[in-house]
Structures are given as C-alpha cells and as structure tokens.
Design an enzyme around this catalytic site. Sequence first.
Site, mmCIF file in Angstrom:
data_model
loop_
_atom_site.group_PDB
_atom_site.id
_atom_site.type_symbol
_atom_site.label_atom_id
_atom_site.label_comp_id
_atom_site.label_asym_id
_atom_site.label_seq_id
_atom_site.Cartn_x
_atom_site.Cartn_y
_atom_site.Cartn_z
ATOM 1 N N GLU A 204 30.285 16.797 70.616
ATOM 2 C CA GLU A 204 31.184 15.659 70.409
ATOM 3 C C GLU A 204 30.490 14.335 70.090
ATOM 4 O O GLU A 204 30.629 13.349 70.821
ATOM 5 C CB GLU A 204 32.102 15.500 71.631
ATOM 6 C CG GLU A 204 33.021 16.698 71.820
ATOM 7 C CD GLU A 204 34.029 16.534 72.955
ATOM 8 O OE1 GLU A 204 33.868 15.614 73.775
ATOM 9 O OE2 GLU A 204 34.973 17.327 72.999
ATOM 10 N N GLU A 324 36.351 23.667 70.868
ATOM 11 C CA GLU A 324 37.102 23.347 72.078
ATOM 12 C C GLU A 324 38.537 23.011 71.708
ATOM 13 O O GLU A 324 38.783 22.241 70.776
ATOM 14 C CB GLU A 324 36.516 22.146 72.818
ATOM 15 C CG GLU A 324 35.167 22.368 73.454
ATOM 16 C CD GLU A 324 34.707 21.138 74.248
ATOM 17 O OE1 GLU A 324 35.579 20.293 74.602
ATOM 18 O OE2 GLU A 324 33.499 21.018 74.495
#
Length: 403
Positions: A204, A324
């Site tokens: 991320e 995710e």
Amino acid sequence: MSRTRLYWIAALVVVVVAGIALVPVFGKDKDKTVHPESAKAGQRLQMPLHAEGSKIVDARGETVTFTGVNWFGLETNTFAPHGLWSRKLDDMLDQMVGQGFNSMRLPFSNELFDAASKPNGVDYALNPQLKGLTGAQIMDRVVEGATKRGMMVILDRHRPTSQGQSNLWYTDKVSEDRWIADWVDLAKHYKDNPLVVGADLHNEPHGEATWGDGNAKTDWQAAAQRAGDAVLKANPNWLIIVEGIESYKGDGYWWGGNLQGAKDHPVRLSDQSKLVYSAHDYSPKVWSQQWFTDPAFPANMPALWDKQFGYLVKNGTAPVLMGEFGGRSVAEKDAQGNKDLEGIWQRNLVAYLKDNGLSYTYWAWNPNSGDTGGVLKDDWTTVDADKAALLKTYQAPLAASGQ
C-alpha cells in the site's frame, strides 16, 4: 483514502526494539532446502509461473488463478502469525485448504529478521515444534506447511517495522538498500520451493508516493523496477507483484489501489513476463468514499474498477491480483432491512473479479482485523459461513495435490 486497520491482539504482546546490529536473515536455517512433498508427489501445475498478456500461466501455459487468503501477524510485534495462541499451526493450515483457498499471502516486516525480534503470542504446548525458533524460522514452518498442502505462497513486505505501515518503501529505520537486500535473501532462501511463487514488494504505497515522475524519493514505479530486477537476479522464477499508489494526477483511490499510472508509465522489468500488478479495495465501513454515495451504486463500480486497475486485464497488458479486500458483511440487507452497502460491495467485487479473471487474496483469515473481521470468527475456529459461501463462488484448484 486514508484508513487505519486495527489489529486486536488477544495475547500478551512483548514490545521489542530492534537493535542496530543485524543477524543473517534466516540464522542457522538459512541453507535449509524446503521440498514440498506434495509437489514432488504429483503437481497439477508445472512451475515456475509467468505472465502471458493478462493471465498468469504455468510452464505448460495452463492458466493459474490465485484465490487465496491473507494470514497476518509476522509483520506485527508478535513476530508470528496470529491465532497460534489458541490453535495448532497444522490445524489452521488444514482448515484453510479445507475452505478451498489455493494460495496464501503472508505479510512480514523487515524487523522480523532482527536479532531483537523475539516471537511471542504462541502457545508452545499446542505448537511445540515452534518453541525456540526465531520469527524467520516460524515463517519457514508456515511456508513449508502451506506448500506441502499444495498452496502457493506470496510473500508480502507489509511493513518496514512492526510499528505500522509506511507511505513509501523506505523509512529512517529501514533504508531502500535494506529493503532490497532482505528481498534478495528471501528470494534465495526459498528458491528451491517451487510453490513460493512471488514477492509483493511493498504494501500500500500512499501519501506522497508518486508513479513515473522521476522523483527518486517518491517514485514507486522506479523503485519497484529496482527491487524487482534485484529479486529476479537472485531468483528468476518468482513473480514480481507491484501494487498501485493512492493518488495519480490528483485522482485519489484506496492505498495501493490506484494503478492508473501503469498506463502511462508501465513497470519495466528485466523479465517482463514476471510482472503482476496488484490493487487493494475496501468497503464504506473502512472509509466512506464518494462512489458509495453515488445514486447509481453499485452499478457505478465496474467502470471505476476498470479505470483504477481492471483496464490492465481487459487490455491484455498484465495480470492483476486483488491483494486485499474484505469486510464484515456480505449481506444484501442489514438487520433493519436497509441496503447493506458493504455486503453489496463485496458481492459485486467478487463477481467482477470472477467475470474478468483477476486473482485475489482475501483480507483476512484472521478475525482480529478491526475494520473487516475475517474468514474465522472471534473464537479463531468457527468459519464465517456467509463469507465462505461467497468466496466459494470463485475458487481455483490447489497448485499440487495435498498430502
């Protein structure tokens, strides 16, 4: 955009501070060769994997789809996967396979490999084989157990240290050189295990992270190329998994979910057939994004997903892994009979992934992800039947026959 994932730790956690002096990443087990018994006994797939257009394929050209799950904890200050305080490792892995997951995304931090990082939160009466091991050695046992059962493993550099995620791939605690060196060590260490299939280079990227602008301090695309090529030099069999960023040309999305920049500035590796892009996506209960309040929701979502990451698959550019996504609800309506936006979003995203052939690793196996819950309920044993039923609508076979 910004979000905070809460980890509820149901065991005494010993907070340690990593020392300056480092030890070899894998200690005394560094040269151990892991040979998954199931892979030797009879593989469904022939390794290694590579990309052809928008598909991941094996050595015979057979399409491979990751339909897996995240199991976190090694990246936290337990330095071990969560839940081992109440379950046996083997039982946990057997249950994952029994639920139909063919792969595992395994988060870790660079701090895991420091001498001061002592595993805790493990019931050694239940898991005597883990007693006295370092965090890296526990990682070995998890990887070995998963791959012996025919699961593929993707390693995920989730955090530089156990204290939290970082915007960029480096911090004042973990340099770019350390980040790359640890990846190279991992690539060499698992080279003889064909079912350890890839490196998710950094979890991320967000905040000041940029894509393709040439800024050496923030350009994630360039950093991913540097790290990816170093990994491939050490282990040419691995897939190199590159997540998106948060904002590109002023257009914001989820952390790691914005891959618009890959159209203008694609990642270029020494072996382009090893590139897989990855995005993350979450529900309105994680953060209330504007698209969830659009009157057209959920019909507006496929076009948004196409714009952010799906175009790479639809154009035949490269495979995409939804690394995710998750949430507590998969229902169409809540208890009051109103539309359940989170459940509707999850159902529509699974359908989108299936319709377009994207791989996924669900967040998470763990129930102690504060904003999403997990496949397991809070007792760490009972499966959330509704989530399991949804995920079973899109699952691919194991890479190898299980034991």
